[in-house]
Design an enzyme around this catalytic site. Structure first.
Site, short mmCIF file in Angstrom:
data_model
loop_
_atom_site.label_atom_id
_atom_site.label_comp_id
_atom_site.label_asym_id
_atom_site.label_seq_id
_atom_site.Cartn_x
_atom_site.Cartn_y
_atom_site.Cartn_z
N VAL A 606 0.86 -1.19 0.00
CA VAL A 606 0.00 0.00 0.00
C VAL A 606 0.90 1.24 0.00
CG1 VAL A 606 -1.83 1.26 1.18
CG2 VAL A 606 -1.74 -1.24 1.35
N ASP A 675 -6.98 -3.69 -7.42
CA ASP A 675 -5.76 -3.28 -6.72
C ASP A 675 -6.10 -2.46 -5.48
OD1 ASP A 675 -2.80 -3.01 -6.69
OD2 ASP A 675 -3.28 -0.88 -6.94
N LYS A 679 -5.64 -3.34 -1.42
CA LYS A 679 -4.95 -2.42 -0.50
C LYS A 679 -5.85 -2.06 0.68
CE LYS A 679 -2.02 -0.32 -4.07
NZ LYS A 679 -1.71 0.89 -4.85
#
Length: 811
Positions: A606, A675, A679
């Site tokens: 992240v 994605d 995260k």
């Protein structure tokens, strides 16, 4: 005066013998010297092997004997240049060789090799070599050690008669010549007058006896190494010479496998406080190691590590042993009576179990004689039959300062535990000079290296890295490691040793470190490798301080983490898959790392190089509670929405994001929100909330059908969206707002959505591919903590991975 002893390698070749001559003649210019020499290197073993051939009636003993004779004749003809001296020496040597031939022939005829005969045979090695060296050195006077080194038989073994020997040595050398030459190792029984010896390595002992009897200034042991090493240099590349040792430290190291000097050598000179110098015949300028009673300015708690491979642990156990006197006496008397030496003993406080470390070759005999000794108790069930566990190794850490340093044992066993090495048995004396322990033999190399590294015996701390993935992030990481390598060595005393590199198809390995300047060429020439082969190779290398660095986006590589952690390999992941997988799998990874004492780090999952996960962990560890997270976590999407303009349509901006390394290789992962969801799941879990990806409420901005089919089809269809995005962009621009794809966690409830933010919002001015995170906690309620910065790109992600590596190095 000095006593100088030269070992077999020091008289093993023409070059070494000539060096010996220079050393002796140089020392003799200053003071009288007594020189003690061993047999030519390898000759003692050859003499014994030839005796065995003769004993078994093998005619080849004659060939071996001729080889022994030829080697001595070649040495004479090469180094003795004076014709008369060479002729006289040849006659002396030929006479000795003829005696030796006759003994061998007798053994061959009667097929018997008694101890007396064998002692006589091996004595010829020193008798021959000493005559050669005495002739070579100008002014040397030869003395027969059998005339003054006397033994007596005790418990079926030959033991030195110290008082008689000392008197005879003093009498023999009352008028000390400038150079005295003595054959080492050999002696004579004081009662029977038969030839005996002082044991393998006994030439050292001969030199120590003479040095003590004559009150020598120093005893010098000349060998083929620079001195005592901190560990075996064949196993530990960073081992170095120890400048000074105490007598006790040297004795402990010798008894546990450091074959620098013969252990009995130390006692005679220790009593007289005569220092021992260990020097290298092949490197005479080196200072070597000095052994003496007291070491000045001695700060290191551990001086060295020694080991004995081929260990068997025999456990004598039974309830009848508890509180019964004499049980251990019977154990050790039985072993001693049968010529078996125990080098380590460990006993439980309840006294019902005693474990004894012996050499593998003695194991079968030890089990047999102990079972016989306790046959009655075994029959009645009061004791169990002897249990022998082979394939082990014994390690000893040695240093007199350990007794002044609290926590040494704790640090030792903690270090071993974090490396996945179990201690089977251990022993420590009250003097605290030696801590000995037994481990599985397959972990010997790893254990020696990790101890050497952890106790600052190594010049550098070493991390052994396996880098998986050599694309944008992995390639940048390797470049950064290469560029920082010398700087870290010089200023941080840290070596980042890349021992494995794997691409999607190939892999290369080198325990000593891969040349990072040419790794790409090596990868091209390497064999194909699968994830399973990669795992097996890493585990099989069994290397200390190992760290697996995953710079891929591969599900198959992420699946390796659990097995690697279970084998005490730390894992650093730029790959988000593992930390965002099923919650139970994520939890198991973290718990395994914690229980094994290794690290599972994924900060770059992240925010690339931003310290987001670390900050959340710090807050929680300090007692704070994360209530809400609001974040723009996709540098890719932020770059796309910040770059949209009338001149740059949506499809073109997405293409640029991929080309500049901001997006995943397949940009659909970013555009689909997967994605960001991954995260958000990772942050929510790190904040202390159990969550799955399916729990995240999704509000996406592209139709589902764009994520179906091939990547090629996706690129072909993408321009279809340009007009729609341009219309929405114009409307947004007129309203003075910006698009932000926002991830939100509020008390465990999560969502992702494309939001329109105005100028008053903290997310409004976010530029380029930057990320931003707002953390609302019990301490930061009114004004959330804000973390903002560059959140995408290969270089910053690689730098974040590098930071994770350094965090492990600094533990």
């Amino acid at each position: 005066m000095k006593v100088l002893k030269f070992g077999g390698t020091s008289v093993g070749s023409v070059e070494s013998v000539l060096t010996l001559k220079q050393i002796v003649e140089h020392e003799a210019q200053k003071q009288p010297v007594v020189i003690v020499v061993s047999a030519l290197g390898g000759i003692t073993d050859k003499l014994l092997a030839t005796a065995q051939l003769a004993k078994h009636g093998n005619e080849h003993w004659k060939n071996d004997f001729d080889a022994i004779a030829d080697r001595h004749h070649r040495m004479i003809n090469t180094i003795i240049t004076d014709d008369q001296a060479r002729e006289e020496l040849s006659q002396t040597v030929d006479a000795l060789l003829e005696q030796l031939r006759s003994i061998y022939f007798g053994v061959f005829l009667i097929h018997d090799l008694s101890e007396k005969t064998q002692n006589a045979i091996v004595s010829y090695g020193e008798r021959l070599s000493s005559q050669i060296v005495a002739t070579l050195i100008t002014g040397a006077q030869w003395f027969d050690a059998c005339q003054f080194i006397k033994t007596e038989r005790e418990n079926e073994k030959h033991k030195l008669d110290t008082e008689l020997t000392n008197n005879l040595v003093r009498k023999t050398f009352v008028d000390l010549p400038r150079i005295s030459l003595v054959p080492g190792f050999i002696s004579r029984d004081k009662n029977t007058d038969e030839i005996t010896n002082l044991g393998r390595g006994g030439s050292d002992y001969t030199a120590a006896i003479i040095a003590a009897a004559l009150d020598a200034e120093v005893l010098e042991i000349w060998t083929d190494v620079d001195g005592f090493m901190t560990a075996d240099p064949r196993v530990i590349k960073t081992a170095y010479t120890i400048n000074e040792l105490s007598y006790i430290e040297a004795m402990e190291l010798c008894n546990f496998g450091a074959k620098v000097i013969y252990p009995p050598t130390i006692y005679p000179v220790c009593v007289k406080n005569i220092p021992i110098k260990v020097k290298n015949t092949f490197n005479p300028e080196n200072k070597g190691t000095v052994i003496k009673s007291k070491i000045d300015d001695d700060r290191k708690p551990i001086k060295g590590i020694s080991s004995i491979s081929g260990t068997t642990l025999i456990t004598v156990t039974g309830l009848s042993m508890v509180g019964v006197r004499g049980v251990n006496r019977r154990i050790f008397t039985t072993l001693a009576d049968n010529g078996i030496s125990a080098f380590m003993v460990a006993q439980t406080s309840s006294e019902n179990s005693t474990s004894i470390g012996i050499r593998d070759e003695d194991a079968a005999k030890a089990v047999r004689v102990l079972n016989a000794e306790y046959a009655r108790e075994i029959e009645t069930g009061a004791m169990f039959p002897m249990h022998a566990e082979g394939g082990l190794a014994t390690i000893a850490i040695v240093g007199e300062n350990m007794k002044h340093t609290p926590g040494i044992a704790g640090k030792l066993f903690g270090t071993l535990g974090r490396s996945g090495i179990s201690v089977i048995a251990c022993a420590q004396g009250a003097s605290e000079t030696n801590i000995s322990f037994v481990i599985d033999g397959q972990y010997l190399r790893k254990a020696l290296n990790v101890i050497h590294d952890s106790f600052f015996l190594s010049e550098y701390k070493v991390l052994n890295l396996f880098v998986c993935g050599v694309g944008t992030v992995g390639g940048k990481l390797i470049e950064q490691i290469k560029s920082q390598y010398e700087e870290l060595k010089e200023h941080s005393r840290l070596k980042l040793n890349v021992v494995g590199i794997a691409s999607s198809k190939n892999a290369i390995y080198n325990r000593d470190g891969i040349d990072l300047a040419h790794y790409k060429d090596q990868l091209k020439l390497s064999e194909n490798s699968t994830p399973d082969q990669l795992r097996e190779h890493i585990i099989g290398m069994n290397i200390f301080n190992s760290v697996f660095v995953d710079c891929t986006a591969s599900k198959e590589i992420a699946a390796l983490y659990q097995s690697l952690l279970e084998h005490n390999v730390s894992v650093i992941a730029a790959n988000k898959i593992a930390a965002s997988s099923d919650y139970q799998d994520y939890l198991k990874l973290k718990q395994t790392a914690l229980s094994r004492g290794v690290k599972f780090r994924f900060e770059t999952n992240v925010g690339a190089g931003l310290p987001i996960i670390g900050t959340i962990n710090d807050l929680r560890n300090s007692g704070d509670r994360i209530l809400k997270i609001e974040a723009v976590l996709s540098g890719t999407l932020n770059y796309i929405f910040n770059s949209l303009s009338a001149e740059l349509p949506f499809s073109e901006v997405v293409k640029r994001a991929k080309e500049e390394g901001f997006s995943e290789p397949d940009p659909r992962i970013d555009l689909s929100g997967i994605d960001v969801i991954r995260k958000l799941v990772i942050l929510t879990r790190e904040a202390g909330y159990p969550i799955e990806q399916s729990d995240v409420e999704k509000h996406l901005f592209l139709p589902d059908d764009y994520f179906k089919g091939t990547l090629e089809m996706f690129w072909k269809r993408l321009p279809e969206l340009n007009q729609s995005f341009e219309e929405k962009r114009k409307r947004l621009e007129q309203a003075g707002k910006h698009w932000r794809f926002v991830a939100t966690m509020d008390h465990g409830q999560t969502s992702v959505s494309l939001q329109e933010v105005d100028q008053n919002h903290p997310f409004y001015n976010l530029e380029g591919s930057n990320n931003i995170v707002l953390l609302t906690t019990e301490r930061y309620k009114e004004y959330p903590m804000q973390i903002q910065g560059y959140g995408a790109g290969a270089s910053v992600t690689a730098a974040g991975v590098f930071a994770n590596i350094m965090s492990i190095a600094n533990i």
